[in-house]
Enzyme design. Structure first.
Site, PDB file in Angstrom:
ATOM      1  N   ASP A 238       0.829  -1.199   0.000  1.00  0.00           N
ATOM      2  CA  ASP A 238       0.000   0.000   0.000  1.00  0.00           C
ATOM      3  C   ASP A 238       0.874   1.265   0.000  1.00  0.00           C
ATOM      4  O   ASP A 238       0.627   2.201  -0.754  1.00  0.00           O
ATOM      5  CB  ASP A 238      -0.919  -0.020   1.229  1.00  0.00           C
ATOM      6  CG  ASP A 238      -1.714   1.254   1.387  1.00  0.00           C
ATOM      7  OD1 ASP A 238      -2.581   1.515   0.525  1.00  0.00           O
ATOM      8  OD2 ASP A 238      -1.454   2.022   2.342  1.00  0.00           O
TER       9      ASP A 238
ATOM     10  N   LYS B 241       1.478   4.228  -3.089  1.00  0.00           N
ATOM     11  CA  LYS B 241       1.386   5.679  -2.927  1.00  0.00           C
ATOM     12  C   LYS B 241       2.691   6.352  -3.351  1.00  0.00           C
ATOM     13  O   LYS B 241       2.689   7.405  -3.985  1.00  0.00           O
ATOM     14  CB  LYS B 241       1.052   6.015  -1.474  1.00  0.00           C
ATOM     15  CG  LYS B 241      -0.368   5.584  -1.094  1.00  0.00           C
ATOM     16  CD  LYS B 241      -0.610   5.674   0.406  1.00  0.00           C
ATOM     17  CE  LYS B 241      -1.988   5.144   0.764  1.00  0.00           C
ATOM     18  NZ  LYS B 241      -2.129   4.881   2.209  1.00  0.00           N
TER      19      LYS B 241
END
Lengths: 370, 370
Positions: free
Chosen positions: B228, B232
């Site tokens: 995750d 980003k």
């Protein structure tokens, strides 16, 4: 982004610290736009400062080569504000006024510019923190004509403070409180006077040191009176829906000792300031006894519709206590950010970063009107 | 803002946590717009989730009253992506697709939506952190057609991270490094495991506690693998001009012990995790010995064109060390912010704040196309 190839006409007033940086940023931007067929052409058609004016009555655009020298040598007569409005309103397509001054007179004329459809971008706090009447006139004129007015750099320079507050409000969040350190000078002074680690010097010595390092205005009283912070707070409070009458209509703690308020001479003020160190030392020790430090903060209580500027105590682990150098920090406490706050932090003064806020706003206007 | 009274057609896919919050924000927004003659009308013409579809083939708009019940009871057949594109491309005026899913399939079709002039707003990371090929196709299609694509909530939820990075770059600043805590889960875990004050628990106990408090995904390994954060970081790196091939093309420190990588069952993983506490304890003590704490950070070195995600040590006074709860913090080190960095901090996950980023982007699209 794909824009139809149109021209956007730009007038710039003010060539001081921010103005010079902005013109340099604009030069780079207009080159980039020139080379990209999908973007509009940015055409500089007027540059002005108190004593000089350079403009192209035929809207043909001014060259950036030796721009400041050309401005210096220009023999064109200064236009009145009325003439400037006419000139920009008659441009073949959209025009943007960039006001990089801190002039109250120009700020007072914003409603007239806007009424004629001229967009405005500015870091000039005077327009938004003066009388409530002027504030209302400005936004009424903009709404009526559809002209845009952006002023990100009027609070926190290039930091995304105003755009963030507007986004919070526009998307339906409820702002409960805004709190922060809004002055680079005050940040530097208090970070040195009551650091999170170490002792810090006497107050008057810290003021002198900040002045010598260029962190204060030429006359430090222009920082110590708190008006600069009060102006920024007025802007944020009004954007939050609180109709503050002026930056003088709420409590602002001045750091100019009462006994020295009538001293006119700056040097006498600085010479006598140490007489009052005992007072600041007392507050500092009170804070230290409970493990806290002092910071000069502005806060807007949106629920109670109150604003104030004052010295406050903070735990050493609080983000406001942990500030470094002359950084600003603005915390937004809102309904959605209910477990903490949304914090924006960084340099809140300086030519390049202030100009960046202006350039960023210009880009937003360009996106809207292309 | 004065817009000519036109209609903007809105399609929303996904009614999970973010989707529900967004629909509620959209309802308020469309009421506000309805009541203001200077603003366009926002007309919801399609809502879809995996098994249900509600749309008005005549573009007349769907009522917000009992919307989710109507969607649940709808007998309309799901449209294929191709049919959805046709439907939106044929709307009487501009259309915006709001993708509140995390679907790779929908992300893959963005170039087709954009090519047909359909604007997109989304928090879906998959579109921007998958293959570089898809990234390029998306932005090429947008540039060609002039359709807008905004994805603020794909990094840091509603925090102004992407808009700030874009502003820095667009105004000509040079981004040198981006560093931060990009995961609410990792923030909570490390703030508890190595707090600035106090001792913190054992690693496996902190993971269990975070899971019980709802700070992790249902399977904590989906956070602990670092993907995750890597996604980003991929987005921010690409926006900074670094052509990262994928979130797997740079070093990402997984917190899943090698010995447990092949464990398929979540509960077995959690039961065996304490066996490896000694390793995390060792790193923690190394940091403590030199007065530091550990944080799980992502960083992009824009100069070296490198990205990495790893456990790093920070002084207790560093803003990243001082983080509270599950807050994110993103620091931009740039040429203009040369004395420190520009920091954005706050909740980086949650339905309301993620939806807020989406609503904020929708407002930007509306301003551009009105």
């Amino acid at each position: 982004m794909a824009f139809p190839r149109k021209t956007i006409y730009i007038a710039v007033i003010g060539t001081g610290g921010v103005g010079k940086c902005f013109l340099s940023q604009l030069e780079n931007l207009s080159k980039k736009f020139q080379d990209d067929q999908s973007l509009p052409i940015l055409s500089l058609i007027l540059v002005s400062r108190s004593k000089n004016l350079l403009f192209t009555p035929d809207y043909n655009g001014i060259s950036f080569d030796d721009l400041l020298i050309s401005l210096n040598n220009s023999t064109q007569c200064q236009l009145s504000i009325h003439e400037m409005i006419d000139f920009l309103a008659n441009a073949p397509s959209s025009a943007v006024l960039i006001d990089n001054t801190s002039s109250q007179e120009i700020a007072n004329s914003y409603p007239q510019f806007l009424a004629k459809g001229i967009n405005i971008v500015t870091p000039n706090k005077k327009a938004f923190s003066g009388s409530l009447h002027l504030w209302q006139d400005i936004f009424t004129a903009a709404t009526k004509s559809g002209a845009r007015i952006f002023h990100e750099s009027s609070v926190g320079a290039g930091l995304p403070v105003i755009s963030t507050l507007n986004d919070l409000i526009d998307t339906g969040d409820e702002v409960i409180k805004i709190e922060g350190v809004f002055s680079g000078t005050m940040s530097f002074l208090f970070n040195s006077f009551t650091p999170t680690e170490g002792a810090g010097g006497l107050w008057s010595a810290e003021v002198l040191r900040a002045k010598e390092l260029g962190y204060t205005e030429p006359d430090p009283r222009d920082d110590l009176n708190g008006l600069d912070v009060a102006r920024k707070l007025t802007i944020l409070a009004r954007l939050s829906g609180i109709q503050l009458e002026s930056p003088m209509s709420f409590p602002v703690q001045s750091l100019i000792p009462k006994e020295l308020e009538k001293v006119t001479c700056r040097d006498e003020f600085l010479r006598r300031l140490p007489e009052f160190d005992f007072h600041m030392e007392e507050i500092k020790q009170t804070a230290e006894k409970i493990g806290k430090v002092l910071r000069y903060v502005g806060s807007v209580d949106v629920v109670k519709k109150e604003a104030k500027v004052s010295i406050e105590m903070f735990d050493r682990s609080h983000p406001i206590a942990a500030l470094k150098g002359s950084d600003n920090l603005i915390s937004f406490y809102t309904k959605r950010y209910d477990k903490g706050s949304l914090i924006i932090q960084g340099a809140g003064a300086g030519g390049e970063v202030t100009a960046m806020g202006v350039t960023g706003d210009l880009l937003k206007v360009v996106k809207c009107i292309s």
